[in-house]
Design a protein around this motif. Sequence first.
Motif, short mmCIF file in Angstrom:
data_model
loop_
_atom_site.label_atom_id
_atom_site.label_comp_id
_atom_site.label_asym_id
_atom_site.label_seq_id
_atom_site.Cartn_x
_atom_site.Cartn_y
_atom_site.Cartn_z
N LEU A 64 0.83 -1.20 0.00
CA LEU A 64 0.00 0.00 0.00
C LEU A 64 0.87 1.26 0.00
CD1 LEU A 64 -2.73 -1.10 2.58
CD2 LEU A 64 -2.99 -0.94 0.10
N SER A 65 1.95 1.23 0.76
CA SER A 65 2.86 2.38 0.84
C SER A 65 3.56 2.64 -0.49
CB SER A 65 3.90 2.15 1.94
OG SER A 65 3.29 1.98 3.20
N ASP A 66 4.06 1.56 -1.10
CA ASP A 66 4.74 1.70 -2.39
C ASP A 66 3.80 2.23 -3.46
OD1 ASP A 66 7.11 0.80 -1.37
OD2 ASP A 66 6.95 -1.23 -2.16
N ALA A 67 2.52 1.88 -3.35
CA ALA A 67 1.55 2.31 -4.35
C ALA A 67 1.26 3.81 -4.27
CB ALA A 67 0.24 1.53 -4.19
N PRO A 92 5.33 -7.05 -3.83
CA PRO A 92 6.42 -6.09 -3.65
C PRO A 92 7.41 -6.03 -4.81
CG PRO A 92 6.08 -7.35 -1.63
CD PRO A 92 5.22 -7.98 -2.69
N ASP A 93 7.66 -7.16 -5.47
CA ASP A 93 8.65 -7.20 -6.56
C ASP A 93 8.21 -6.43 -7.80
OD1 ASP A 93 10.24 -8.77 -4.96
OD2 ASP A 93 9.50 -10.67 -5.80
N GLU A 94 6.92 -6.09 -7.86
CA GLU A 94 6.40 -5.42 -9.06
C GLU A 94 6.58 -3.90 -9.00
OE1 GLU A 94 2.42 -6.96 -8.75
OE2 GLU A 94 2.79 -8.44 -10.31
N PHE A 95 7.09 -3.39 -7.88
CA PHE A 95 7.28 -1.95 -7.74
C PHE A 95 8.69 -1.54 -8.15
CE2 PHE A 95 3.75 -2.84 -4.84
CZ PHE A 95 2.87 -1.83 -5.22
N SER A 96 8.83 -0.31 -8.60
CA SER A 96 10.11 0.20 -9.08
C SER A 96 10.97 0.72 -7.92
CB SER A 96 9.88 1.33 -10.09
OG SER A 96 9.32 2.46 -9.44
N THR A 121 9.96 2.33 -4.11
CA THR A 121 10.57 1.91 -2.85
C THR A 121 11.27 3.07 -2.16
OG1 THR A 121 10.95 -0.30 -3.79
CG2 THR A 121 12.17 0.27 -1.79
N PHE A 122 12.00 3.88 -2.93
CA PHE A 122 12.70 5.03 -2.36
C PHE A 122 11.70 6.03 -1.77
CE2 PHE A 122 14.37 9.36 -2.83
CZ PHE A 122 15.52 9.26 -2.04
N SER A 123 10.59 6.25 -2.48
CA SER A 123 9.56 7.18 -2.00
C SER A 123 8.96 6.70 -0.69
CB SER A 123 8.46 7.33 -3.05
OG SER A 123 8.96 7.87 -4.25
N THR A 124 8.77 5.37 -0.57
CA THR A 124 8.24 4.81 0.67
C THR A 124 9.21 5.02 1.82
OG1 THR A 124 6.93 3.14 -0.48
CG2 THR A 124 7.50 2.67 1.81
N ILE A 125 10.49 4.77 1.57
CA ILE A 125 11.51 4.99 2.61
C ILE A 125 11.52 6.45 3.03
CG2 ILE A 125 13.99 4.98 3.09
CD1 ILE A 125 14.19 2.56 1.16
N LEU A 126 11.47 7.35 2.05
CA LEU A 126 11.47 8.78 2.34
C LEU A 126 10.22 9.18 3.13
CD1 LEU A 126 12.77 11.54 2.03
CD2 LEU A 126 11.70 11.73 -0.23
N MET A 127 9.06 8.63 2.75
CA MET A 127 7.81 8.96 3.43
C MET A 127 7.85 8.52 4.90
SD MET A 127 3.88 7.93 2.42
CE MET A 127 4.04 6.19 2.92
N PHE A 128 8.33 7.32 5.16
CA PHE A 128 8.41 6.84 6.54
C PHE A 128 9.49 7.59 7.33
CE2 PHE A 128 6.03 3.09 5.02
CZ PHE A 128 5.10 3.01 6.03
#
Length: 357
Positions: free
Chosen positions: A14-17, A326-330, A334-341
Amino acid sequence: MEILIKIFENIMILSDAMSFYILVGLIIAGVLKQLIPDNFISSQLGKNKISSVIKSTILGIPMPVCSCSVIPLAKTLEKEGASKGSVQSFLIATPITGVDSIMATYSFFGWIFTIYRVITAIVIAIITGIVQNFIENKDIKKDQHINFSVSEPIHPTKNTNTETKCDNSCCGTKKVNKKFSVKESFNYAFNVLFKDIYIGLFIGLIIGGVFTTLLPKELLEPLFEYQFLTYIAVLIISLPLYVCATASLPIAAAFLLSGMSSGGVFVFLSAGPATNAITMGVVASMFGKKSLLIYLGVISILSIFFGYIFDNFFSNLEVFNIHTHPDEFSFIDTFSTILMFTLMIYSFIKSKYNNQH
């Protein structure tokens, strides 16, 4: 342990999306904040007329505020003399039509659902305001028969780019040249607006992950077979739930994955952000219980109506717009999710520090 891993995996999906679109939306909101004068909205609202309701709805569209920060803005409008209908229209339309909410909705449900959500939010806001002002005008006319000394509302002055400086002898206006600042745009986006939504967003992601993993599809299937029963159930859940327009999206995604119809999801996303317990309390305190009943009644009826329309005219539309692994995300996702958290953790630590000092 396996269940916890699955919940975590669904939270990350959900976060990656949505994380990339959340960050982009926040940046655009910060830019808009710099471009729009601070008193632009309050200077345009006035009497209990249809035009004031339409103005408050349209002018609220570009305002970069969420369901949380729209409440003090609405209170300010009420103090400056805006009509009941205008304030209520502003409360409904502004969070849903905010750029961060639009981008996040697209990240999950695509453009057709997003455009439908925005257009119907505008329609619901305008109709709610018109009904509110119509009933208010009828009450005023009744009072005038009893008491001829009915006070007129104070109207804000239309002065969008000036600040007033007064002393004992005179009062004059001085124009303020507001220069665009990239620093201030980012400051508003990530220190002000994100601060308003990060807790709700985090809770929404947790609930979405839990619902996606544990919601018993077998038990819900009989409910989902009956459209109006689904709408009513969703409405009962969404009315008191304090989840902002953006943070409600992961929960809505979980509902859709569990088998709920797109119309049922629409009811949740339409009614939820405008009718949470805090907003209801604010509306009741500002305008009274009768206005609150009108507010809730119109939103509920129109949300169900538009949910029904979506289910019956867009039933063949592929609404869900995210991957489920999870493997279907770029890398960007993933970087955006890390930054958001990271921003969530920073906002939490900063908030705790400020409270202690």
